[in-house]
Design an enzyme around this catalytic site. Structure first.
Site, short mmCIF file in Angstrom:
data_model
loop_
_atom_site.label_atom_id
_atom_site.label_comp_id
_atom_site.label_asym_id
_atom_site.label_seq_id
_atom_site.Cartn_x
_atom_site.Cartn_y
_atom_site.Cartn_z
N SER A 21 0.84 -1.20 0.00
CA SER A 21 0.00 0.00 0.00
C SER A 21 0.88 1.25 0.00
O SER A 21 0.39 2.35 -0.24
CB SER A 21 -0.94 0.01 1.22
N LYS A 73 4.82 -11.40 3.07
CA LYS A 73 3.39 -11.63 2.88
C LYS A 73 3.09 -11.74 1.39
O LYS A 73 3.60 -10.96 0.60
CB LYS A 73 2.57 -10.50 3.52
N GLU A 119 -0.17 -12.53 -1.55
CA GLU A 119 -1.62 -12.60 -1.78
C GLU A 119 -1.96 -13.84 -2.59
O GLU A 119 -1.29 -14.14 -3.58
CB GLU A 119 -2.09 -11.36 -2.56
N GLU A 175 -9.09 -9.71 4.03
CA GLU A 175 -9.45 -8.32 3.71
C GLU A 175 -10.85 -8.23 3.13
O GLU A 175 -11.20 -8.93 2.17
CB GLU A 175 -8.41 -7.74 2.71
O1 KIV Z 1 -0.44 -3.39 1.72
C1 KIV Z 1 -1.16 -3.31 2.73
O2 KIV Z 1 -1.25 -2.27 3.38
C2 KIV Z 1 -1.90 -4.49 3.13
C3 KIV Z 1 -2.87 -4.34 4.25
C4 KIV Z 1 -4.07 -3.63 3.76
C5 KIV Z 1 -3.21 -5.63 4.87
O3 KIV Z 1 -1.75 -5.52 2.56
#
Ligand code: KIV
Length: 277
Positions: free
Chosen positions: A54, A126, A128, A195
């Site tokens: 993000s 992390k 997706e 999410e």
């Molecule tokens: O990139 C991000 O901020 C995220 C959160 C919204 C979990 O993946």
């Protein structure tokens, strides 16, 4: 870890997050993109700092998370890790693997996850996706790199969805999501972000998994919650989704301070004698 390879006593680990789930202690997670913010959030007791992709939106002003590169993620990650290490060193730091850094092949995903882990001392990556990336999750965790999953609204797939609306409202998609959550747990993920999905589904996923779920727009039953730090601080006046609770109005604080500064400079009242050499 410190330079002697010893874990700082209070550092939040994957084991600690599992224990928190088992003990019914809620996990707090926020995004962070820079050194000072990481220090403040670590000191405030946030359990997990996510260097989210993000950053592409809230830091660089892009309309999606897709443009951010692995080098840019590493730049943000290094600053956040330095901030945590210079503060209490308690928070776990998780780095988002950016779009197309893990989708092409398991080998490339492993190389990029290794690059992220090697270039700074973060705790996990992390990714997706569900069943489609299960083999990749297994490959990365098999070499000892902890992986956090991310299901429901996956911003890297925004062009496929066509909108940021709530996901898995229909039974078929909800069943698939529950199955995906079980699959990535099996593949070795230590936690999963859920999410923008219905609270009832998030509750079902949470009770079906042994690993913790961290919700964003997924209701209170999740084992933890995550939000984008810029949103809770009220930095962007135009962005007010229902799932964000705004804890401060930094937009007003910063504008007021900047306006006062401009006024003082124009009036010649800054710098004063005390502020000069
Ligand atoms: O990139 C991000 O901020 C995220 C959160 C919204 C979990 O993946």
């Amino acid at each position: 870890m410190n330079s002697s390879g010893q874990q700082k006593a209070a550092h939040v680990t994957t084991r600690r997050l599992l224990d928190m789930k088992q003990n019914g202690e809620k996990i707090s997670m926020l995004t962070a993109y820079d050194y000072n913010m990481a220090r403040i959030l670590d000191r405030a007791g946030v359990d997990v700092l996510l260097v989210g992709d993000s950053a592409s939106n809230v830091f660089s002003g892009h309309s999606t998370t897709l443009p951010i590169t692995i080098e840019e993620m590493i730049y943000h990650a290094k600053a956040v890790v330095r901030g945590v290490h210079d503060e209490s060193g308690r928070a776990m730091v998780v780095i988002d693997m950016p779009f197309m850094s893990y989708q092409l092949s398991g080998e490339e995903a492993l190389r990029n996850a290794g690059k992220i882990m090697k270039e700074h001392e973060c705790d996990a990556v992390k990714l997706e996706g569900g069943r489609v990336i299960a083999d990749t999750i297994k490959r990365i965790t098999d070499v000892g790199i902890p992986v956090m999953g991310h299901l429901g609204l996956m911003p890297q797939s925004i062009y496929k969805y066509g909108s940021y609306r709530v996901r898995a409202q229909e039974e078929r998609e909800a069943e698939q999501l529950l199955e995906d959550a079980r699959i990535i747990e099996q593949a070795g993920a230590f936690a999963v972000v859920l999410e923008k999905i219905p609270s009832a589904l998030a509750s079902n996923v949470t009770s079906s998994l042994t690993i913790p779920t961290i919700g964003i727009g997924a209701g209170v039953a999740c084992d933890g919650q995550v939000l984008v730090v810029n949103d809770i601080l009220g930095l962007n006046r135009e962005f007010h989704p229902r799932f964000v609770r705004q804890y401060a109005d930094l937009h007003s604080v910063i504008s007021k301070a900047a306006r006062q500064y401009v006024e003082d400079v124009r009036a010649g009242s800054f710098p004063s004698a005390d502020e000069s050499y």
